[in-house]
Structures are given as structure tokens and as C-alpha cells.
Design a protein around this motif. Structure first.
Motif, mmCIF file in Angstrom:
data_model
loop_
_atom_site.group_PDB
_atom_site.id
_atom_site.type_symbol
_atom_site.label_atom_id
_atom_site.label_comp_id
_atom_site.label_asym_id
_atom_site.label_seq_id
_atom_site.Cartn_x
_atom_site.Cartn_y
_atom_site.Cartn_z
ATOM 1 N N LEU A 1 -5.031 10.919 4.053
ATOM 2 C CA LEU A 1 -4.433 9.879 4.893
ATOM 3 C C LEU A 1 -3.846 10.490 6.163
ATOM 4 O O LEU A 1 -4.022 9.956 7.265
ATOM 5 C CB LEU A 1 -3.359 9.140 4.093
ATOM 6 N N GLU A 2 -3.184 11.626 6.011
ATOM 7 C CA GLU A 2 -2.623 12.321 7.182
ATOM 8 C C GLU A 2 -3.743 12.761 8.131
ATOM 9 O O GLU A 2 -3.634 12.613 9.348
ATOM 10 C CB GLU A 2 -1.809 13.538 6.725
ATOM 11 N N ALA B 1 2.731 2.351 9.816
ATOM 12 C CA ALA B 1 3.569 1.782 8.756
ATOM 13 C C ALA B 1 2.853 0.655 8.033
ATOM 14 O O ALA B 1 2.887 0.559 6.791
ATOM 15 C CB ALA B 1 4.893 1.285 9.339
ATOM 16 N N GLN B 2 2.170 -0.223 8.801
ATOM 17 C CA GLN B 2 1.473 -1.350 8.188
ATOM 18 C C GLN B 2 0.274 -0.907 7.354
ATOM 19 O O GLN B 2 -0.140 -1.600 6.425
ATOM 20 C CB GLN B 2 0.975 -2.331 9.258
ATOM 21 N N VAL B 3 -0.301 0.254 7.696
ATOM 22 C CA VAL B 3 -1.440 0.782 6.940
ATOM 23 C C VAL B 3 -0.954 1.586 5.735
ATOM 24 O O VAL B 3 -1.482 1.453 4.619
ATOM 25 C CB VAL B 3 -2.331 1.670 7.848
ATOM 26 N N GLU B 4 0.013 2.414 5.956
ATOM 27 C CA GLU B 4 0.483 3.337 4.925
ATOM 28 C C GLU B 4 1.091 2.617 3.729
ATOM 29 O O GLU B 4 0.876 3.016 2.574
ATOM 30 C CB GLU B 4 1.517 4.285 5.548
ATOM 31 N N ILE C 1 -1.053 0.898 -3.547
ATOM 32 C CA ILE C 1 -2.211 0.943 -4.452
ATOM 33 C C ILE C 1 -2.263 2.269 -5.198
ATOM 34 O O ILE C 1 -2.631 2.318 -6.374
ATOM 35 C CB ILE C 1 -3.506 0.681 -3.653
ATOM 36 N N LEU C 2 -1.870 3.337 -4.525
ATOM 37 C CA LEU C 2 -1.825 4.636 -5.218
ATOM 38 C C LEU C 2 -0.831 4.600 -6.370
ATOM 39 O O LEU C 2 -0.996 5.296 -7.375
ATOM 40 C CB LEU C 2 -1.442 5.750 -4.237
ATOM 41 N N ASP C 3 0.207 3.785 -6.233
ATOM 42 C CA ASP C 3 1.225 3.660 -7.287
ATOM 43 C C ASP C 3 0.838 2.641 -8.356
ATOM 44 O O ASP C 3 1.532 2.506 -9.363
ATOM 45 C CB ASP C 3 2.578 3.258 -6.674
ATOM 46 N N THR C 4 -0.256 1.905 -8.123
ATOM 47 C CA THR C 4 -0.714 0.911 -9.098
ATOM 48 C C THR C 4 -1.436 1.599 -10.249
ATOM 49 O O THR C 4 -2.332 2.417 -10.033
ATOM 50 C CB THR C 4 -1.673 -0.099 -8.435
ATOM 51 N N ASP C 5 -1.040 1.288 -11.456
ATOM 52 C CA ASP C 5 -1.672 1.890 -12.628
ATOM 53 C C ASP C 5 -2.982 1.181 -12.932
ATOM 54 O O ASP C 5 -2.998 -0.025 -13.177
ATOM 55 C CB ASP C 5 -0.732 1.779 -13.835
ATOM 56 N N MET C 6 -4.086 1.918 -12.877
ATOM 57 C CA MET C 6 -5.388 1.357 -13.258
ATOM 58 C C MET C 6 -5.586 1.669 -14.739
ATOM 59 O O MET C 6 -6.122 2.712 -15.116
ATOM 60 C CB MET C 6 -6.498 1.944 -12.382
ATOM 61 N N GLU C 7 -5.143 0.758 -15.565
ATOM 62 C CA GLU C 7 -5.126 0.958 -17.013
ATOM 63 C C GLU C 7 -6.544 0.946 -17.586
ATOM 64 O O GLU C 7 -7.296 -0.011 -17.386
ATOM 65 C CB GLU C 7 -4.303 -0.165 -17.666
#
Length: 446
Positions: A198-199, A213-216, A222-228
Motif C-alpha cells: 500500500l505504501e 485517508a479515504q483509501v487507506e 478489510i485487512l482486519d476483517t476475519d475471513m472465516e
């Protein structure tokens, strides 16, 4: 979010598909099959989950509208940067592994010089790496072994000449090390690589800096969303070796039949030509298998056969179809036997036949064999769906269309760009059904 995963462990490649609770495909992943089937399954699944993250990135960023028409360009750059991060970690790992292999090698007085040459080889490879993931860059493969192997062999040959050491010493170190690195799963690095990518993407696209900010925010959300991994079903040529209980394994026939039905609900007949076998399947309107036929144990007429022909012709597998499409004359190939293919190929060349005409004849002979298997399964009914890796070969598709028309008349022929994932899609659908329709909760480990 709950995810339902299908894994198709093929003889050549292993595929995975992730679907959500609404049965939408959110991710696909592929890797080369290897002797360590557990690892192949784990890497394909990991690739599908990463692909799923990018799918969710696209959805979230599209809804937010922060990129104003630059969404696809941004995501393409992000994926390139992510792959570059992954590749450089694996290269560093390969360099360390080669050095450990050197410590136990028996190169005598040349050991120190080989070590210095090894350092120079990896210095050059690392310097070339960014260009391989630049916009517009072309790679013959996306598999680490293929990319790194190509770079290593080229750099190793040059360095060996310049430093006056034996090239086979460097080859020996690569051969001893690549399998170890190839069979590692870098799951814990994914989040770190995505954040680093991303950087890099913001740096590569400075025009997006004002909307950072609006993109990040949605990307990190989503990176913090658990894909169970709610339920996993495995299938494929190597399904007996999958690290699942029998309850989580389905046959190739069932998964390909259901997968084709999910892609094209009107499918009645399915032809799948994979690396090791050819399957002709008849399904009912619900995607349930009514009858099927497969080739015998011989791999004639399958992907492995085409791979052998490519080697004989000193070409890439992906080059066979385009070459055959240039044909202007019909050449009859009598044998699809892998053992005798090389001899007949050389005989044809010696007789003066053109390479493109030979290739066209070869593709037609493969499809003729498939047509025989289809006939034994019950023939071709509308709609007809062609799946598997060979479905991406334009010459095979052309031959199939001609032979179907000659024998059955006009038919609707379905070929999905992602047809190689058909078996995995069927597996994912079985996983969804197990939970949503049958109430099962047990998880498969992979």
C-alpha cells in the motif's frame, strides 16, 4: 465473514475457490502441484483468500468513490507491489537456503569461490526483481519456482563464466534448495506485505496522495476483517492425499459437474480436459451427475501430453495453441501416445511438414480422442460446457467447435475464462450446501 472453500488438487496445478454466504465467488487461487500435496492445498487456499481480499478492496473502494476513475489502476498497482513484496521475501529465503546447502556441499577448494558467486547471483536477481513487477512487464509464469529458476539460471551462467567456476555447482545448490523454499507457506507475511505494498502504491501513484485517508481506511478495515474458513471441501486427482477427513472430500466427477452447472445453469454435457485425465460428464438440470466416462490410465490427449510436445518442440506450453492457429494445411496425427509422440513429430518434420500444420493436426487428434469419450458417456447435449486447462488453448477450442458441428450440428458451447477452477467451484458449492442446507459445522484442516 463466513467463507466456503473448494480445493481441486490436480496433477499439474492445484486450484482453490472461495465463495460467500450468497454463493458469490470472491476469490480464486492457483499454484503448481508438488510432491507435498498438503503444501499445495494450503498455498492454493491462501492465494484464493488473498484474491478474496482484493475483491473486497474493489467493492469497498468502489462504494466510497475516493479514487474517481482510478480504481482499477490503483488495484492493479497494489497487486503488483504486493507480488513484488512476496517475491523478494522468497528470494531472500532462497538465498539463505542456498548458503546452507553450500555449507554441506563438497566442492573442495572451490567452496569459497562458489559462495562468492552465489552472493553475486542473488545480488543480480534482486536488482532485476522490481522490473519484473513493473506495469506492462510480462512473465511466462506466476509461480515462484519458474520465475526464480529462470532468473537464477541466466544469472548463474553469466557469473560462472565471469568468475571461472563450474556452472553445475551453482545448479546443484539451486536444485537442493528450491524444493525446500517452494514448500513453505508464508501466510503470516501476507498482512505485512499488503501494508508495505500500500505504501509503495501511494508512492508510485502520487496523484492519489490527497485521498490517502479515504483509501487507506477501507483497505485496512478489510485487512482486519476475519475471513472465516467455515467449511472446506477437497477434490481432484490427488484428493486421497488432501489433509481432510473423508467427509470433506468429493469426487472429481461430482465437483466438475456441479461447478459447470453453477457457471452455466443450462449445462447438460461437460467435457473436462486436465493435466492427467479427460472426463465426459452428463448432468441433469440441477447439476447432478447422470453418467460419465474417463480416459484410461494413459495421459494421452491431456495436458501432460501437450507439455511433452512443448518440450519436444522447445517451446512454452502457452505457445502451442497460437502456433497451431497459423496452420494452412491439415496434417493427420495418428498417435496421441506420449511415448511415441516425439518420434512421430520428428518424422513429420523430416517429411517437410510445417510446425504449425503438425500442431493443428495434433490438437485435432486430441479432441478426436475426447469426442470418443463423450460418445461413450452419452454424446453431446445442449448446452455443452468445456472446462479444464486445455479449454484455454485456442487451437483445442477451434478443433472442438469444428468436430462438434460435424457430428452434432449447432450447439451452445460454453467456455468460461476461469474454467480451470470448475472443480474447485464445485467443491466450494458442496461446502456451502453442507453448512447452509445440511447444517454441518465441522471444519476441515488445511
Amino acid at each position: 465473514m463466513r467463507c466456503f472453500i473448494g480445493i481441486d488438487l490436480g496433477s499439474t496445478t492445484t486450484k482453490a475457490v472461495v465463495i460467500d454466504e450468497r454463493q458469490n465467488v470472491i476469490g480464486r487461487g492457483i499454484t503448481n502441484s508438488r510432491s507435498n500435496y498438503d503444501t499445495a492445498a494450503a498455498i492454493a487456499k491462501q492465494e484464493a483468500l488473498v484474491n478474496g481480499r482484493f475483491h473486497l478492496f474493489r467493492q469497498a473502494l468502489a462504494q466510497g468513490g475516493a479514487l474517481n476513475g482510478q480504481l482499477e489502476g490503483f488495484l492493479a498497482q497494489l497487486e503488483r507491489d504486493f507480488r513484488a513484496e512476496q517475491y523478494q521475501e522468497q528470494l531472500a529465503d532462497l538465498a539463505e537456503t542456498c548458503q546452507r546447502s553450500l555449507a554441506s556441499a563438497r566442492f573442495g577448494d572451490d567452496t569459497r569461490a562458489v559462495g562468492e558467486a552465489l552472493e553475486e547471483v542473488f545480488r543480480r536477481i534482486l536488482a532485476e526483481a522490481p522490473a519484473m513487477f513493473a506495469p506492462g512487464a510480462r512473465r511466462k509464469s506466476d509461480f515462484f519456482r519458474d520465475i526464480a529458476g529462470s532468473q537464477y539460471l541466466a544469472a548463474g551462467e553469466s557469473v560462472a563464466k565471469e568468475m571461472g567456476i563450474r556452472y553445475d555447482y551453482l545448479l546443484n545448490l539451486f536444485d537442493r534448495s528450491i524444493i525446500e523454499v517452494e514448500n513453505r507457506v508464508y501466510a503470516e507475511s501476507i498482512r505485512r506485505h499488503l501494508l508495505a505494498a500500500l505504501e509503495r502504491t501511494f508512492a508510485a501513484m502520487p496523484e492519489t496522495a490527497g485521498r490517502r485517508a479515504q483509501v487507506e481506511a477501507p483497505v485496512k478495515g478489510i485487512l482486519d476483517t476475519d475471513m472465516e474458513e467455515t467449511y472446506v471441501v477437497g477434490t481432484g486427482y490427488g484428493r486421497a492425499r488432501l489433509p481432510f477427513s473423508k467427509e470433506h472430500v468429493r469426487s472429481e466427477i461430482l465437483c466438475h459437474g456441479l461447478g459447470a452447472h453453477v457457471m452455466y445453469p443450462q449445462t447438460a454435457t461437460v467435457l473436462d480436459i486436465g493435466g492427467q485425465d479427460t472426463k465426459a460428464i452428463q448432468v441433469d438440470p440441477q447439476g447432478i451427475v447422470e453418467s460419465f466416462q474417463m480416459n484410461d490410465r494413459c495421459a494421452a490427449g491431456c495436458g501432460r501430453y501437450l507439455g511433452y510436445i512443448a518440450d519436444e518442440m522447445n517451446m512454452g506450453l502457452h505457445e502451442l495453441g497460437p502456433l497451431a492457429m497459423k496452420s494452412t494445411k491439415t496434417v493427420r496425427i495418428n498417435s496421441t501416445c506420449t511415448v511415441f509422440a516425439g518420434a512421430e513429430l520428428r518424422d513429420r518434420l523430416a517429411l517437410g511438414d510445417k510446425r504449425e500444420d503438425i500442431m493443428a493436426g495434433l490438437h485435432r487428434s486430441i479432441i478426436l480422442r475426447a469426442m470418443s469419450i463423450l460418445a461413450r458417456s452419452g454424446g453431446i447435449r445442449n448446452e455443452f460446457t468445456f472446462t479444464g486447462g486445455v479449454a484455454k488453448n485456442e487451437a483445442a477450442v477451434k478443433a472442438l467447435k469444428e468436430l462438434v458441428f460435424e457430428n452434432y450440428g449447432e450447439m451452445t458451447l460454453n467456455i468460461d475464462p476461469d474454467s480451470i477452477y470448475t472443480g474447485a467451484l464445485g467443491g466450494a458449492t458442496f461446502a456451502w450446501r453442507a453448512v447452509v442446507e445440511e447444517g454441518k459445522t465441522a471444519e476441515a484442516r488445511a
